[in-house]
Design a protein around this motif. Sequence first.
Motif, PDB file in Angstrom:
ATOM      1  N   GLY A  20      72.082  78.417  30.702  1.00  0.00           N
ATOM      2  CA  GLY A  20      71.919  76.547  31.210  1.00  0.00           C
ATOM      3  C   GLY A  20      71.796  76.287  32.215  1.00  0.00           C
ATOM      4  N   ASN A  21      72.122  76.737  33.657  1.00  0.00           N
ATOM      5  CA  ASN A  21      72.176  76.291  34.539  1.00  0.00           C
ATOM      6  C   ASN A  21      70.515  76.660  34.902  1.00  0.00           C
ATOM      7  N   ARG A  23      67.900  76.446  32.549  1.00  0.00           N
ATOM      8  CA  ARG A  23      67.160  75.623  31.827  1.00  0.00           C
ATOM      9  C   ARG A  23      67.427  74.243  32.212  1.00  0.00           C
ATOM     10  N   LYS A  24      68.319  73.751  32.757  1.00  0.00           N
ATOM     11  CA  LYS A  24      68.631  72.712  33.805  1.00  0.00           C
ATOM     12  C   LYS A  24      67.850  72.427  35.006  1.00  0.00           C
ATOM     13  N   GLN A  25      68.410  73.299  35.517  1.00  0.00           N
ATOM     14  CA  GLN A  25      67.078  73.216  37.241  1.00  0.00           C
ATOM     15  C   GLN A  25      65.947  73.509  37.088  1.00  0.00           C
ATOM     16  N   ALA A  27      64.244  71.849  34.213  1.00  0.00           N
ATOM     17  CA  ALA A  27      64.440  70.376  33.033  1.00  0.00           C
ATOM     18  C   ALA A  27      63.810  69.762  34.549  1.00  0.00           C
ATOM     19  N   GLU A  28      64.972  69.210  35.265  1.00  0.00           N
ATOM     20  CA  GLU A  28      65.278  68.663  36.148  1.00  0.00           C
ATOM     21  C   GLU A  28      64.115  68.577  37.821  1.00  0.00           C
TER      22      GLU A  28
END
Length: 97
Positions: A20-21, A23-25, A27-28
């Motif tokens: 999750g981390n 993926r978020k990093q 994507a941002e």
Amino acid sequence: MAALVEILLPVSRNMGSAYGNIRKQLAEKFGGVTFHANAPAEGLWKDGEVTKTDQIIVVEVMVDEIDREWWRRCRQELEAAFEQDEIVFRATPIERL
């Protein structure tokens, strides 16, 4: 030149928050990311005379330019988080059609 960066992450049941981390990093930072997580691929490699196997998730990110230092740090962080000697990162030049 635009490139497709691929990360070959090991499948690990207890690393949900790490997936999750990252993926978020990604994507941002890059505006999008693709996780091929529903159908893990099988990786095989030779370690001396022994053939080893594992399951991997392929993560893809399209970038306009490759910041090699940023990707090096990202790889080192993931290797530590997943307790791996090496996580493969590869980049392929692409042409958007």
